[in-house]
Design an enzyme around this catalytic site. Structure first.
Site, mmCIF file in Angstrom:
data_model
loop_
_atom_site.group_PDB
_atom_site.id
_atom_site.type_symbol
_atom_site.label_atom_id
_atom_site.label_comp_id
_atom_site.label_asym_id
_atom_site.label_seq_id
_atom_site.Cartn_x
_atom_site.Cartn_y
_atom_site.Cartn_z
ATOM 1 N N HIS A 1 2.188 17.467 3.487
ATOM 2 C CA HIS A 1 1.917 16.498 2.421
ATOM 3 C C HIS A 1 2.409 15.101 2.814
ATOM 4 O O HIS A 1 3.391 14.969 3.536
ATOM 5 C CB HIS A 1 2.596 16.929 1.116
ATOM 6 C CG HIS A 1 1.780 17.900 0.323
ATOM 7 N ND1 HIS A 1 2.340 18.859 -0.482
ATOM 8 C CD2 HIS A 1 0.437 18.062 0.222
ATOM 9 C CE1 HIS A 1 1.369 19.558 -1.056
ATOM 10 N NE2 HIS A 1 0.210 19.102 -0.634
ATOM 11 N N ASP B 1 0.815 -1.208 0.000
ATOM 12 C CA ASP B 1 0.000 0.000 0.000
ATOM 13 C C ASP B 1 0.848 1.258 0.000
ATOM 14 O O ASP B 1 0.560 2.204 -0.700
ATOM 15 C CB ASP B 1 -0.922 -0.010 1.205
ATOM 16 C CG ASP B 1 -1.851 -1.203 1.159
ATOM 17 O OD1 ASP B 1 -2.646 -1.274 0.217
ATOM 18 O OD2 ASP B 1 -1.755 -2.069 2.035
ATOM 19 N N SER C 1 0.378 23.619 -10.378
ATOM 20 C CA SER C 1 1.376 22.943 -9.562
ATOM 21 C C SER C 1 1.704 23.755 -8.316
ATOM 22 O O SER C 1 1.528 24.967 -8.282
ATOM 23 C CB SER C 1 2.635 22.739 -10.400
ATOM 24 O OG SER C 1 3.697 22.343 -9.558
ATOM 25 N N GLY C 2 2.210 23.067 -7.311
ATOM 26 C CA GLY C 2 2.622 23.751 -6.089
ATOM 27 C C GLY C 2 4.109 23.997 -6.032
ATOM 28 O O GLY C 2 4.620 24.484 -5.022
ATOM 29 N N HIS C 3 4.805 23.648 -7.105
ATOM 30 C CA HIS C 3 6.270 23.749 -7.071
ATOM 31 C C HIS C 3 6.796 24.857 -7.982
ATOM 32 O O HIS C 3 6.240 25.122 -9.048
ATOM 33 C CB HIS C 3 6.896 22.415 -7.488
ATOM 34 C CG HIS C 3 6.578 21.295 -6.554
ATOM 35 N ND1 HIS C 3 7.364 20.984 -5.473
ATOM 36 C CD2 HIS C 3 5.535 20.433 -6.528
ATOM 37 C CE1 HIS C 3 6.827 19.956 -4.822
ATOM 38 N NE2 HIS C 3 5.718 19.608 -5.448
ATOM 39 N N ASP D 1 14.182 22.689 -3.601
ATOM 40 C CA ASP D 1 13.182 21.888 -4.329
ATOM 41 C C ASP D 1 13.430 21.908 -5.847
ATOM 42 O O ASP D 1 13.469 22.976 -6.447
ATOM 43 C CB ASP D 1 11.801 22.488 -3.991
ATOM 44 C CG ASP D 1 10.636 21.796 -4.691
ATOM 45 O OD1 ASP D 1 10.836 20.747 -5.326
ATOM 46 O OD2 ASP D 1 9.509 22.331 -4.579
HETATM 47 ZN ZN LIG Z 1 6.983 17.104 -1.668
HETATM 48 ZN ZN LIG Z 2 4.437 19.287 -0.933
#
Ligand SMILES: [Zn+2]
Ligand SMILES: [Zn+2]
Length: 536
Positions: free
Chosen positions: A55, A30, A348-350, A175
């Protein structure tokens, strides 16, 4: 599966503790958590686990890791609320210390001076960590984009980043997820236009599926539902829980009288209904999949309804998502998804490449280490830093790599053990490589179970051997093959002496070998053969 350790002398702090989701080839697995051998070996030195945001790929492994590691967990109030719910499910809520970490309220952890710096991301209350040590400051960005108009009005704290940059930063860990995208990632508000269009023009219900932690997205939907005279309903356990939690914390604002219960959907005219539900990744048990198959208790779709999949299609989930979309279309719904059309239904969050450059420029670190991305993305992030001529020294580090920084410079050290541990959530058990191999074996060639009744005194068969098989061969062809297999078993027993037949380990192995050879010759398949001996 984000997780990183920062050490100074005898003190170790962990940043993030995430999971990842398995590919289809990992049968019955899983989730996947990081191998924490290194943390286990250094248990006594761990001072804290610091969380950049809530997240799953940053907090999902906490229940498993905290089962073994005793350390306080630091996070923003919203992140901690998500963690608390997770720990409660695992019965760990009372034993783990959760400590609030707020922007611009630095604190000490042994030799580390820790400051949380608020940055925008697709989840609220996300940010970077500045860890100042006697040899310099480390900045770990977490996941971020520079969203100038987040729905909660809390913009990225560029000033604090710049202050650190001005004072001098030893190393930046940043990131790399969206390094391949040119330009700037759109704001969370960018979906508002398209959502408004759909809500205004839609003749039927509007169903929007997104991640249940996306409070920005939920807020946009709630605002628009109010404007377009649609009552709002949250469907799916995590959607319901997280929206409740955010409301209680004052992080999601829903006007009085807007929300309705699932059982009331039936009574409302379709054009006055907006539903936010889980299942954007086509997960079979989640709400949207069940709606698509007309098997949800309260929600269904019919011609005239609009369904919005407001999420990225995570690689590996394509088949499930597209199959779900087909079902929705078949029932007459119109499906809006991330197909490149504008305005977007998802952003997107990036950070895209220009924002990554801004981060590098604000921090101007002595050493730069890209994180969070595949090798090619880390590589391209390095290239960006090199092009900028910041005189930063760059390091491409992969999981398990160790970098040592001191007053003199940076040096790679011996790698530490890392890897993945597969978890079967139903049983909370670790699924080892052997089990996975077995599951794959059975899934490919099936399983055959010969059952023998052997008299323990005479070593003789008391009855004809029985053979049960699953997933191996169609029944029509099976008769003949099973008859010949029975002959193989009898011959094997005849050719064995009494001691061999009496020693069940030996006779089982002999039968297994001869049957496998037989099936391979006859069918070209190699089913798992599992002889069972009954003592009579
Ligand atoms: Zn992440
Ligand atoms: Zn994130």
């Amino acid at each position: 599966m984000n997780m990183m350790a920062f050490e100074f002398g005898d003190h170790l702090v962990v940043v993030d503790c995430g999971i990842t989701f398995p590919d289809a080839e990992l049968l019955g697995v899983d989730i996947i958590i990081p191998d924490i051998t290194y943390l286990r070996e250094n248990k006594s030195r761990i001072r804290a686990i610091l969380l950049t945001h809530g997240h799953e790929d940053h907090i999902g492994a906490l229940p498993y890791v905290l089962d073994e590691i005793d350390a306080p967990v630091y996070g923003t109030p919203f992140t901690l609320a998500l963690v608390r719910a997770k720990l409660e499910e695992h019965g760990l809520a009372d034993v783990v210390q959760l400590r609030e970490m707020l922007p611009n309220q630095p604190f000490e952890l042994g030799p580390f001076h820790v400051e949380f710096i608020h940055l925008t991301h697709s989840i609220i209350e996300s940010g970077a960590l500045a860890l100042t040590t006697p040899v310099g400051t480390i900045i770990h960005t977490g996941d971020f984009k520079f969203d100038p108009t987040p729905t909660d009005g809390r913009v990225s704290d560029l000033h604090t980043l710049a202050d650190y940059g001005r004072k001098g930063v030893l190393a930046l860990f940043s990131d790399s997820t969206n390094v391949e995208r040119p330009g700037i990632t759109p704001s969370e508000q960018a979906v508002r236009e398209r959502f408004a269009e759909i809500m205004a023009e839609g003749k039927g219900r509007v169903l929007i599926s997104c991640f249940s932690t996306s409070m920005h997205r939920l807020q946009v939907v709630a605002d628009l539902a109010q404007q377009h005279r649609r009552r709002l309903c949250f469907i799916g356990r995590s959607m319901f829980q997280n929206s409740e939690l955010a409301q209680r914390m004052g992080r999601l604002h829903i006007p009085d009288g807007l929300l309705m219960q699932p059982q009331d959907i039936r009574r409302m005219p379709a054009r006055n209904v907006a539903i936010v539900l889980t299942g954007s990744q086509g997960e079979p048990m989640a709400a949207l999949s069940r709606v698509a198959l007309q098997s949800h208790k309260f929600v269904w779709v019919e011609p005239g309804d609009d369904v919005v999949i407001s999420a990225r299609i995570i690689p590996g989930n394509e088949k499930a998502i597209f199959r779900m979309m087909d079902h929705l279309y078949r029932r007459g719904a119109h499906v809006h998804y991330q197909d490149g059309s504008q305005p977007p239904v998802h952003v997107s969050g990036h950070a895209s490449s220009e924002e990554l450059k801004l981060m590098l420029n604000l921090i101007r670190p002595k050493y730069f280490i890209p994180i969070h991305g595949e090798y090619r993305q880390l590589f391209r992030h390095l290239e960006i830093a090199q092009q900028m001529a910041l005189s930063s020294e760059t390091y491409l580090m992969e999981s398990g790599d160790v970098l040592e920084l001191d007053g003199q410079g940076a040096q790679r050290k011996q790698r530490v053990k890392v890897g993945r541990v597969c978890i079967d959530v139903g049983s909370y058990d670790e699924v080892g490589d052997v089990i996975l191999k077995e599951r794959r074996h059975i899934s490919e060639d099936g399983i055959v179970i010969p059952i023998l009744a052997i008299n323990e005194h005479t070593g003789q068969l008391e009855a004809e051997p029985q053979i049960v098989s699953r997933g191996f061969i169609a029944l029509e062809q099976a008769q003949e093959l099973m008859e010949s297999a029975r002959q193989v078993i009898l011959t094997t027993i005849q050719k064995s002496n009494v001691e061999e037949v009496g020693d069940w380990g030996v006779i089982k192995e002999k039968i297994r070998t001869s049957l496998r050879r037989h099936f391979d010759q006859e069918t070209g398949k190699r089913p798992m053969v599992l002889p069972v001996v009954l003592e009579v």
